[in-house]
Design an enzyme around this catalytic site. Structure first.
Site, mmCIF file in Angstrom:
data_model
loop_
_atom_site.group_PDB
_atom_site.id
_atom_site.type_symbol
_atom_site.label_atom_id
_atom_site.label_comp_id
_atom_site.label_asym_id
_atom_site.label_seq_id
_atom_site.Cartn_x
_atom_site.Cartn_y
_atom_site.Cartn_z
ATOM 1 N N LYS A 8 -21.311 1.020 41.365
ATOM 2 C CA LYS A 8 -22.722 0.654 41.547
ATOM 3 C C LYS A 8 -22.896 -0.831 41.324
ATOM 4 C CE LYS A 8 -23.480 -0.018 36.952
ATOM 5 N NZ LYS A 8 -23.758 -1.338 36.337
ATOM 6 N N GLY A 90 -14.096 -3.350 33.413
ATOM 7 C CA GLY A 90 -14.759 -4.451 32.722
ATOM 8 C C GLY A 90 -15.478 -5.379 33.659
ATOM 9 N N GLY A 92 -18.729 -4.449 35.146
ATOM 10 C CA GLY A 92 -20.149 -4.143 35.288
ATOM 11 C C GLY A 92 -20.466 -3.298 36.500
ATOM 12 N N ASP A 130 -25.042 4.881 31.852
ATOM 13 C CA ASP A 130 -25.212 4.835 33.301
ATOM 14 C C ASP A 130 -24.523 6.000 34.017
ATOM 15 O OD1 ASP A 130 -22.659 3.961 32.812
ATOM 16 O OD2 ASP A 130 -22.805 2.109 33.969
#
Length: 251
Positions: A8, A90, A92, A130
């Site tokens: 995402k 790592g 995001g 998330d």
């Protein structure tokens, strides 16, 4: 069962405040990106096995935690989980969260658990803030810890999304949160307001609050964002807490 967990990006990420439980209240627009996926295969087995391209062992991966979470409520047989990591770690992009969510969905389908999306999302919330987004895997406005989700009608058909990760840069989520400074929302439009502006105006109104703390530590991330603008991006931003950067380019 073979599935391909996607990642995402975050259109805007506002860190509002630190909560009494140690987490932060945020606002963001989660958008699925299908140009980067892992490969996840789950098959019935005579005993528990986990095979990973990252040499992770059983009990050390979010996919295993997802299996164990469902097994605590359902009589699941042993399985073999094979995970090939192709998404950046790592960065995001939520690759690990996607793997966990897709594990929940695959197990529910394989063993006919009869779980609705909202029930799977509740399980996913136990694994990461998330993770629930990936159960729905469509544009969703996230608030709370990122686990309170609302459908969002997003129109980006005229734009190509490009995502890159600076080589060798891995940003720790905990480090990013420890350095972020929640900002005064009165100084600029709220995230909901900013998203209603034309895309061409987003560079002036749509912000990722982590950039101000990540860029000084990792100049190559800031340099990548600048390069996207130099190459003609209408809007560019770091995703999540970094290090990935995405750009929107008019088709």
């Amino acid at each position: 069962m073979l599935v391909y967990p996607n990642v995402k990006i975050n259109l805007g990420l506002s860190v509002l405040r630190k909560r009494p439980d140690g987490y932060h209240d945020i606002e963001t627009l989660f958008v699925p990106y299908f140009g980067m996926t892992d490969i996840l295969e789950i098959v019935p087995s005579d005993k528990h096995r986990f095979v990973s391209s990252d040499n992770v062992t059983w009990d050390d991966d979010l996919t295993i935690r997802a299996y164990q979470l469902l097994r605590s409520d359902f009589d699941l047989p042993p399985v073999e989980i094979r995970l090939t990591k192709r998404s950046a770690v790592g960065a995001g992009l939520g690759g690990g969260s996607a793997d966990a969510a897709f594990t929940l969905m695959a197990l529910a389908e394989m063993f006919h658990l009869g779980l609705e999306d909202w029930q799977l999302a509740d399980y996913a919330a136990c694994l990461g803030s998330d993770c629930p987004f990936f159960i729905y895997n469509r544009p969703m406005f996230g608030s709370g810890r990122g686990d309170v989700l609302e459908d969002y009608d997003l129109h980006l058909a005229d734009y190509e999304i490009r995502v890159e990760v600076p080589k060798g840069v891995h940003v720790s989520t905990s480090e990013a949160y420890s350095r972020v400074i929640p900002r005064d929302r009165l100084a600029r439009p709220s995230l909901r307001e900013a998203l209603r502006y034309p895309v061409e105006m987003w560079p002036d109104v749509l912000f990722n609050d982590f950039e101000s703390s990540v860029f000084p530590l990792y100049p190559s991330v800031e340099a990548l964002k600048k390069r996207f603008y130099d190459e003609g991006a209408v809007y560019a931003s770091m995703s999540g807490s970094g290090s990935a950067v995405f750009g929107l380019f008019r088709k």
